[in-house]
Design a protein around this motif. Structure first.
Motif, PDB file in Angstrom:
ATOM      1  N   CYS A   1       0.827  -1.210   0.000  1.00  0.00           N
ATOM      2  CA  CYS A   1       0.000   0.000   0.000  1.00  0.00           C
ATOM      3  C   CYS A   1       0.863   1.262   0.000  1.00  0.00           C
ATOM      4  O   CYS A   1       1.913   1.322   0.652  1.00  0.00           O
ATOM      5  N   THR A   2       0.413   2.263  -0.718  1.00  0.00           N
ATOM      6  CA  THR A   2       1.062   3.568  -0.715  1.00  0.00           C
ATOM      7  C   THR A   2       0.412   4.451   0.347  1.00  0.00           C
ATOM      8  O   THR A   2      -0.653   4.125   0.887  1.00  0.00           O
TER       9      THR A   2
ATOM     10  N   ASP B   1      -2.991   5.276  -0.793  1.00  0.00           N
ATOM     11  CA  ASP B   1      -3.927   4.174  -0.576  1.00  0.00           C
ATOM     12  C   ASP B   1      -4.471   4.192   0.851  1.00  0.00           C
ATOM     13  O   ASP B   1      -5.669   4.018   1.083  1.00  0.00           O
TER      14      ASP B   1
ATOM     15  N   ALA C   1      -8.372   5.006   2.327  1.00  0.00           N
ATOM     16  CA  ALA C   1      -9.132   3.879   2.858  1.00  0.00           C
ATOM     17  C   ALA C   1     -10.187   4.371   3.844  1.00  0.00           C
ATOM     18  O   ALA C   1      -9.872   5.008   4.848  1.00  0.00           O
TER      19      ALA C   1
ATOM     20  N   TYR D   1      -2.769   2.543   9.799  1.00  0.00           N
ATOM     21  CA  TYR D   1      -2.922   1.580   8.719  1.00  0.00           C
ATOM     22  C   TYR D   1      -4.066   0.609   9.022  1.00  0.00           C
ATOM     23  O   TYR D   1      -4.095  -0.003  10.096  1.00  0.00           O
TER      24      TYR D   1
ATOM     25  N   THR E   1      -4.903  -3.510   5.328  1.00  0.00           N
ATOM     26  CA  THR E   1      -5.350  -3.935   3.996  1.00  0.00           C
ATOM     27  C   THR E   1      -4.599  -5.169   3.502  1.00  0.00           C
ATOM     28  O   THR E   1      -5.195  -6.092   2.934  1.00  0.00           O
ATOM     29  N   CYS E   2      -3.291  -5.217   3.683  1.00  0.00           N
ATOM     30  CA  CYS E   2      -2.486  -6.320   3.159  1.00  0.00           C
ATOM     31  C   CYS E   2      -2.335  -7.472   4.154  1.00  0.00           C
ATOM     32  O   CYS E   2      -1.737  -8.495   3.806  1.00  0.00           O
TER      33      CYS E   2
END
Length: 279
Positions: free
Chosen positions: A100-101, A104, A108, A120, A123-124
């Motif tokens: 993710c950048t 990104d 979100a 964060y 997401t990943c």
């Protein structure tokens, strides 16, 4: 216990009075206790670190009358230590790749806000990421906290502090453009160098929640901390590079005596017109 302190600047710009304030405190604490004062250059940010800033740091400390014990340590020469620590965390199943950048993450809808801004959203986490793709490594905060259990640390100003690393979310431990994050490198280095007392600014207090967790996960000792007050300029803003704080090199060029400045800082005084303590 022999006291070992350190000063660990990043060579991304010139030192200013705030740096001097922190360095003088760490140096005085070690010398008054008959301990050791170490100098570590945190230069793993290859895009911003400059050799000329390293030379400036050494010149500024000598001008202040501060000496250090042993050789100067450079983080750029210790990358294998950080890689080993990351590999250990990976073997525990506590880290994952993230592609993710910043954009990104900011976009979100599920991204919560914490002490440092957007946290964060994970997401990943649980995704299969091709190792060939540029990626960072993140700590699975939930799993890490579950493994470590309740933690605390001692701060000489705040007292006993219950660690709450969850506020930071899944922090980055190795960046796409650097082999380690500040969190991982500083934790590994303080342990490897036998630092017993970490003396640094109050702006890093919240980061210590993460550092205490990493110490527990990696089986590293926990230093005593002292997060001192910051300095503010005449405008009330914290002295920092981005706020145009006067550099020590400028003060030196202007004829100020460095050893006198260090003595004033140790006594809790700032030169007239340079702001205030305890900001």
């Amino acid at each position: 216990m022999s006291i070992v302190t350190r000063f660990a600047p990043s060579p991304t710009g010139a030192l200013h009075l705030g740096h001097a304030w922190s360095a003088v405190q760490a140096h005085s604490r070690a010398r008054e206790a008959g301990g050791r004062f170490l100098l570590r250059i945190e230069d793993i940010d290859g895009t911003r670190s400059r050799p000329e800033h390293v030379e400036g740091i050494l010149a500024d400390l000598r001008w202040l009358g501060l000496d250090w014990d042993g050789e100067v340590v450079f983080q750029s020469q210790r990358l294998a230590l950080y890689a080993d620590a990351l590999a250990r965390l990976e073997a525990m199943g506590l880290v994952y790749r993230c592609i993710c950048t910043r954009a990104d993450i900011a976009a979100a809808a599920s991204a919560p806000h914490g002490v440092g801004g957007v946290v964060y959203p994970g997401t990943c986490r649980g995704r299969s990421i091709d190792p060939a793709r540029p990626h960072c490594w993140r700590l699975d905060m939930g799993r890490a906290i579950e493994r470590a259990g309740p933690l605390d640390w001692t701060d000489e100003i705040a007292g006993t502090v219950a660690a709450d690393p969850a506020m930071h979310g899944d922090v980055v431990l190795a960046r796409k453009d650097a082999p380690s994050s500040y969190h991982l490198a500083v934790t590994v280095d303080d342990a490897a160098q036998g630092v017993s007392h970490v003396i640094r600014g109050r702006d890093l207090f919240e980061a210590t929640h993460v550092h205490r967790l990493l110490q527990a996960l990696l089986g590293l000792p926990t230093p005593v901390y002292r997060h001192h007050a910051l300095l503010a300029g005449p405008d009330g803003e914290r002295l920092a590079k981005r706020h145009g704080a006067p550099s020590l090199a400028d003060l030196r060029a202007g004829g100020m005596d460095g050893k006198t400045l260090a003595m004033d800082l140790k006594a809790g005084r700032l030169p007239l017109g340079f702001g205030a303590m305890n900001a």
